[in-house]
Design a protein around this motif. Structure first.
Motif, short mmCIF file in Angstrom:
data_model
loop_
_atom_site.label_atom_id
_atom_site.label_comp_id
_atom_site.label_asym_id
_atom_site.label_seq_id
_atom_site.Cartn_x
_atom_site.Cartn_y
_atom_site.Cartn_z
N THR A 44 -20.01 -2.09 6.26
CA THR A 44 -19.34 -1.35 7.65
C THR A 44 -19.29 0.08 7.66
N GLY A 45 -19.58 0.84 6.64
CA GLY A 45 -19.71 2.07 6.39
C GLY A 45 -21.37 2.25 6.28
N ARG A 46 -21.56 3.10 5.38
CA ARG A 46 -23.08 3.53 5.23
C ARG A 46 -23.43 3.45 3.72
N VAL A 47 -24.72 3.32 3.58
CA VAL A 47 -25.58 3.04 2.32
C VAL A 47 -25.63 4.35 1.72
N VAL A 48 -24.92 4.57 0.62
CA VAL A 48 -25.04 6.08 -0.13
C VAL A 48 -26.08 5.99 -1.17
N VAL A 49 -26.96 6.72 -1.17
CA VAL A 49 -28.27 6.67 -2.24
C VAL A 49 -28.08 7.87 -3.09
N THR A 50 -28.07 7.64 -4.43
CA THR A 50 -27.88 8.91 -5.20
C THR A 50 -28.86 8.58 -6.36
N GLY A 51 -29.36 9.49 -7.00
CA GLY A 51 -30.54 9.65 -8.23
C GLY A 51 -30.89 11.30 -8.72
N MET A 52 -30.99 11.27 -9.87
CA MET A 52 -31.32 12.48 -10.23
C MET A 52 -32.94 12.79 -10.49
N GLY A 53 -33.44 14.17 -10.49
CA GLY A 53 -34.90 14.32 -10.71
C GLY A 53 -35.76 13.59 -9.65
N LYS A 54 -36.83 13.06 -10.38
CA LYS A 54 -37.49 12.20 -9.45
C LYS A 54 -36.97 11.06 -8.75
N SER A 55 -36.15 10.44 -9.50
CA SER A 55 -35.39 9.33 -8.78
C SER A 55 -34.72 9.75 -7.69
N HIS A 57 -35.54 12.30 -5.64
CA HIS A 57 -36.44 12.56 -4.55
C HIS A 57 -36.81 11.37 -4.02
N VAL A 58 -37.01 10.19 -4.58
CA VAL A 58 -37.41 8.86 -4.11
C VAL A 58 -36.25 8.44 -3.39
N GLY A 59 -35.23 8.63 -3.91
CA GLY A 59 -33.75 8.20 -3.16
C GLY A 59 -33.65 8.87 -1.75
N GLY A 60 -34.15 10.29 -1.59
CA GLY A 60 -33.84 10.60 -0.41
C GLY A 60 -34.84 10.11 0.68
N LYS A 61 -36.13 9.89 0.10
CA LYS A 61 -36.93 9.04 1.10
C LYS A 61 -36.34 7.68 1.42
N MET A 88 -17.61 12.41 0.21
CA MET A 88 -18.33 11.74 1.20
C MET A 88 -18.46 10.33 1.14
N ILE A 89 -18.17 9.81 0.11
CA ILE A 89 -18.25 8.09 -0.16
C ILE A 89 -16.87 7.54 0.20
N THR A 90 -16.75 6.66 0.87
CA THR A 90 -15.58 5.71 1.19
C THR A 90 -15.80 4.51 0.56
N ARG A 91 -14.43 3.77 0.60
CA ARG A 91 -14.66 2.09 0.11
C ARG A 91 -15.48 1.24 1.00
N GLN A 92 -15.64 1.73 2.21
CA GLN A 92 -16.47 1.03 3.06
C GLN A 92 -17.97 1.02 2.89
N ASP A 93 -18.33 2.01 2.05
CA ASP A 93 -19.89 2.19 1.77
C ASP A 93 -20.45 1.40 0.50
N VAL A 94 -21.71 1.32 0.63
CA VAL A 94 -22.44 0.70 -0.68
C VAL A 94 -23.06 1.74 -1.22
N VAL A 95 -23.04 1.69 -2.49
CA VAL A 95 -23.84 2.81 -3.16
C VAL A 95 -25.26 2.12 -3.84
N LEU A 96 -26.21 3.13 -3.52
CA LEU A 96 -27.71 2.85 -4.09
C LEU A 96 -27.92 3.54 -5.23
N ALA A 97 -27.81 3.27 -6.59
CA ALA A 97 -27.95 4.32 -7.52
C ALA A 97 -29.37 3.97 -8.18
N ILE A 98 -30.23 5.02 -8.31
CA ILE A 98 -31.38 4.87 -8.72
C ILE A 98 -31.65 5.78 -10.13
N SER A 99 -31.99 5.14 -11.28
CA SER A 99 -32.40 5.78 -12.54
C SER A 99 -33.35 4.77 -13.31
N ASN A 100 -34.53 5.58 -13.80
CA ASN A 100 -35.42 4.75 -14.38
C ASN A 100 -35.08 3.94 -15.74
#
Length: 324
Positions: A44-55, A57-61, A88-100
């Motif tokens: 019901t919120g938003r998908v929050v994408v996070t990642g460092m470095g190249k991950s 950059h991919v996460g932003g896309k 910026m993140i709320t309990r209604q959000d989903v977190v998509l975390a990227i790390s190789n």
């Protein structure tokens, strides 16, 4: 520097390795993938994408692709999240975390906060046994056999695989939402698709003094002067109430000459094309393009439901508006 390097062979090898990395993902589209989609779809919120470095950059896309295909999403840098952006993140959000590796310190620092917040965590890693993978609500395996980099160091095949998995999520959610071309256009109003799907005839038509019009009984010579002044290669023939009676075009003039008509003394009525091709002002500009192509004409009369002339739309107008 080796002047004998076969650049084509190196390029092909890179693409082959990345192709194989993406192909390997097909077998991993499993129940975990379905669960991730259901979690994101129910968000019901938003998908929050996070990642460092190249991950990152991919996460932003990936975040941008999700947002443009009907799934509200944005990217948060994990380093900045630890210094205020976590708000910026709320309990209604989903977190998509990227790390190789699944062990990126900046991302792992946030795990207890995600857990405390109660936001579902979807992880994309290349290490199913990593800390991030095991802490996630759902883990998506984006591991690769090797990087395209000959040193097996630079993220290449792994970032390609991650990006492809992100696309798979976005498209699956797009389909599940019944996302349409019109929906896409609403989030891309400045793009070519937005112009094709959102622009209406009234937005591009010529109206008022820009419309070439003559009355019935007008000499052809006077009609030609009107056509020349307005520069559209045609004129509408309308009565005193503005009702369209017909249209006279450059093509009608050529046919008149071929038939031996003396246009110096002829009147417009017997030579015009009665009725003419018409379209309503609230129709999509893209429909005008389709009609013009179908009937091989360069202009359409724009009329209301009563047949009263509202304007004229020419192919040049559609070209300038970027509809074609």
């Amino acid at each position: 520097m080796n002047a004998d390097v076969d650049f084509r062979a190196l390029g092909r090898r890179t693409l082959e390795i990345e192709r194989d990395a993406v192909s390997a993902l097909i077998a991993r589209i499993d129940d975990g993938f379905s669960r991730a989609c259901r979690i994101m779809l129910a968000c019901t919120g938003r998908v929050v994408v996070t990642g460092m470095g190249k991950s990152g950059h991919v996460g932003g896309k990936i975040a941008a692709t999700l947002a443009s295909t009907g799934t509200p999403a944005f990217f948060v840098h994990p380093g900045e999240a630890s210094h205020g952006d976590l708000g910026m993140i709320t309990r209604q959000d989903v977190v998509l975390a990227i790390s190789n590796s699944g062990e990126t310190p900046e991302v792992l620092t946030l795990l207890p906060l995600f857990k405390r917040m109660g936001a579902p965590l979807i992880a994309m890693t290349g290490k199913p046994a990593s800390t991030l993978a095991t802490a996630a609500t759902v883990h998506l395996d984006v591991s690769v056999d090797k990087e395209a980099c000959p040193l097996n160091l630079a993220p290449t095949a792994s970032t390609t695989a991650t990006l492809a998995m992100g696309d798979a999520l976005a498209v699956a959610l797009l389909e599940a939402r019944g996302f349409t071309q019109e929906d896409f256009a609403l989030s891309h109003p400045g793009g070519a698709l937005g112009r094709r799907l959102l622009l209406r005839i009234r937005d591009v038509m010529r109206s008022g003094e820009q419309m070439p019009t003559v009355a019935p009984g007008t000499p052809v010579t006077a009609a030609l002067l009107e056509m020349s002044r307005k520069g559209l290669g045609m004129t509408a023939v309308v009565d005193a109430q503005g009702q369209v009676l017909g249209i006279y075009t450059d093509g009608d003039l050529r046919r008149s000459l071929d038939q031996g008509v003396d246009v110096r003394v002829a009147l417009i009525d017997p030579l015009m094309t009665r009725g003419g091709r018409r379209i309503g002002p609230d129709r999509l500009a893209a429909e005008a393009v389709q009609m013009m192509e179908q009937h091989r004409v360069l202009a359409l009369l724009v009329t209301d439901d009563r047949g009263v002339l509202q304007g004229v739309v020419h192919m040049n107008d559609l070209l300038r508006a970027g509809v074609v």
